[in-house]
Design a protein around this motif. Structure first.
Motif, short mmCIF file in Angstrom:
data_model
loop_
_atom_site.label_atom_id
_atom_site.label_comp_id
_atom_site.label_asym_id
_atom_site.label_seq_id
_atom_site.Cartn_x
_atom_site.Cartn_y
_atom_site.Cartn_z
N UNK A 104 8.54 7.78 -2.02
CA UNK A 104 8.66 8.19 -0.63
C UNK A 104 9.16 9.62 -0.53
N UNK A 150 -0.33 4.99 -1.73
CA UNK A 150 -0.62 6.10 -0.81
C UNK A 150 0.28 7.29 -1.10
N UNK A 156 8.03 12.10 2.67
CA UNK A 156 8.17 12.40 4.10
C UNK A 156 7.76 11.25 5.01
N UNK A 157 6.48 10.86 4.88
CA UNK A 157 5.98 9.85 5.81
C UNK A 157 6.04 8.47 5.20
N UNK A 158 6.14 7.48 6.06
CA UNK A 158 6.03 6.09 5.62
C UNK A 158 4.58 5.68 5.81
N UNK A 159 3.72 6.20 4.96
CA UNK A 159 2.31 5.92 5.16
C UNK A 159 1.94 4.57 4.55
N UNK A 160 1.30 3.70 5.31
CA UNK A 160 0.77 2.44 4.78
C UNK A 160 -0.64 2.27 5.33
N UNK A 161 -1.38 1.36 4.71
CA UNK A 161 -2.74 1.09 5.19
C UNK A 161 -2.67 0.38 6.53
N UNK A 203 0.81 -1.22 0.00
CA UNK A 203 0.00 0.00 0.00
C UNK A 203 0.85 1.27 0.00
#
Lengths: 287, 250
Positions: free
Chosen positions: B210, A109, B212-217, A105
């Motif tokens: 990528x 995202x 800034x954030x390591x955004x994942x679900x 994901x």
């Protein structure tokens, strides 16, 4: 001819400290083609791939995407990487999240999709790689082949136009290789441009439309796989053997067992099916 | 550590909402700490062991092992609490009833508290706990760092084990002297590899956009409102029994 999707012009790169890695590389990659970047260890394959998504910035020359020089600022790189996906050789370098679904994901995202859209992309990519059942599995509890597929799914989920694969077949068993090639065929049929680095000439001969042969950071030749891989002197210079199927075919031809103008099959399966189908040319052995 | 992680991901309650397991474990912990320990402690231990072993299907050995490690530190401390040392009349070491009772209380409390935590770590993946903490508002940077460390610990240990095997195959640990030398080289080598790995991972993350954030679900956990009713019942029962039995004894 239409505008190539990626166009590399006079590209040179030296690693920090001045160690030259690539010099004067120029070639264009057609949309929807399957390109094998072929070379021995240390020939510059990985370094070249890292230039094709902007990970490395050339010390000389340019890379163009759809005919436009690409930007190396934040926005340029983000747009570039949305279109050109890179799968690293070692999946361990790529998988960072706790579970497979979470890792996959990440790209969607970052591309600004909503959670619901990203979830859809994750399902789609995991299904394409045949690992939908591993969605909730922690990444450290996967086998090597599963890790490799999870890493590729992480890129597929971004739906790139171009897929760069660094040694995608390294470490895979025959079944894993078969699955990988089937998946790549599916992507190719859907219009994705595929670029894979490898030192496996047999694989390149069976799989690729085009081949770019590297040696010592220089591009020796780029062209149709059939023509390039039949060039013995070139392969010798690149310290690579000839494709086995082609060697065998040429030996058969030299022995008068196949017609001088018959085209060589590209893969083992192709060769076997010619023999199995009772290719008329093989019938002459009895005479 | 790997036994804990394996259980956390594979037990029957692994996919239950971590908040349920946190509520049960922390609720029991609160009872163990606040109520009369000699009665509540064993009850809490029994309930947590039953929940982990019968409920979640954690192996008895694994549960015992997780308790045994801190118990090894606990026992000497209890011995020191129970023993009374008197220096007035020469050196006299003795046991007094009050001191023994103190030690028993501390022991019951400690074992019960350890059982609560053992239940939690054996049934709940670390990352689930982190996700709950993220939702509770812990800073993103801290949470991301913890996620990455969790993931990389496994990569690191795997590589360390492989490198050690490779050294051993070349007689790196044949003698104690060589062993010390090999271990030093291993540590230095791993440090370098960690740096290289970090750089490569950066490449991989950058390739996926990528910034800034390591955004994942976040994972989806099935909502089970009835579970909280059950948890509340168990907590009340243990509290009542713990206080009640203590009242009878007194």
């Amino acid at each position: 001819m239409t505008v190539p999707i990626l166009d590399v012009r006079d590209l040179s790169y030296a690693y920090p400290g001045g160690i030259p890695a690539l010099s004067g590389i120029g070639f264009a990659i057609g949309r929807g083609r399957k390109l094998a970047v072929l070379g021995a260890n240390g020939s510059g394959k990985t370094t070249l791939l890292l230039h094709l998504n902007g990970t490395l910035r050339p010390t000389g020359g340019t890379v163009r995407l759809d005919g436009e020089p690409v930007g190396y600022d934040r926005r340029g790189l983000a747009a570039w990487r949305r279109r050109v996906g890179l799968v690293l050789q070692d999946p361990e370098d790529q998988l960072f999240a706790a579970t497979v679904a979470q890792d996959v994901s990440f790209g969607p995202l970052n591309a600004g999709l909503t959670d619901a859209e990203a979830r859809g992309r994750v399902d789609e990519a995991l299904t394409a790689m045949g690992i939908a059942g591993l969605a909730g599995r922690p990444t450290h509890m996967l086998s090597f082949g599963q890790k490799r597929r999870a890493a590729i799914a992480g890129i597929l989920a971004m739906r790139p136009d171009v897929l760069l694969l660094d040694e995608p077949t390294a470490g895979l068993d025959a079944a894993g290789l078969g699955q990988l090639l089937a998946t790549l065929d599916g992507l190719h049929a859907a219009g994705t441009t595929l670029i894979a680095s490898t030192h496996d000439v047999d694989l390149a001969y069976a799989w690729a439309d085009d081949v770019a042969v590297l040696d010592g950071g220089r591009l020796l030749r780029h062209g149709g796989a059939e023509a390039v891989l039949a060039d013995r002197a070139l392969l010798a210079e690149a310290r690579l053997p000839g494709p086995f199927v082609l060697d065998l075919w040429q030996a058969l031809r030299a022995g008068g067992l196949v017609a001088p103008d018959a085209r060589s099959p590209r893969s083992r399966a192709g060769l076997l099916s010619l023999i199995g189908a009772g290719h008329p040319l093989f019938g002459r052995t009895g005479e | 550590m790997f036994a804990i992680d394996r259980n956390a991901w594979t037990n029957r309650w692994s996919r239950r909402h971590p908040l349920e397991k946190l509520t049960l474990a922390l609720g029991m912990l609160a009872l163990a700490v606040t109520l009369p320990p000699l009665t509540t402690g064993p009850l809490v231990l029994t309930v947590m062991a039953a929940a982990a072993i019968l409920g979640a299907g954690v192996g008895v050995r694994d549960f015992a092992l997780v308790l045994a490690v801190p118990a090894a530190f606990l026992l000497p401390s209890l011995a020191l609490i129970a023993l009374a040392v008197d220096l007035d009349d020469g050196l006299r070491v003795g046991l007094s009833a009050a001191a023994v009772r103190d030690a028993a209380e501390v022991g019951a409390r400690s074992v019960a508290a350890m059982a609560c935590l053992a239940f939690l770590v054996l049934t709940t993946p670390v990352t689930d706990v982190l996700t709950v903490l993220r939702r509770a508002g812990l800073p993103t940077a801290v949470i991301e760092l913890m996620f990455l460390i969790y993931r990389l610990v496994f990569v690191f240990v795997e590589r360390a084990v492989a490198a050690r095997r490779a050294q051993a195959a070349r007689l790196g640990y044949a003698t104690r002297r060589q062993g010390v030398r090999s271990l030093g080289l291993l540590a230095a080598g791993l440090f370098q590899r960690a740096l290289v790995q970090g750089r490569r991972m950066e490449t991989g993350l950058a390739a996926r956009g990528h910034i800034d954030d390591l955004r994942v679900l976040s994972p989806d956990w099935p909502a089970a409102p009835r579970a909280y009713a059950h948890i509340a019942t168990v907590l009340c029962a243990v509290a009542a029994a713990g206080t009640g039995l203590d009242g009878l004894a007194a």
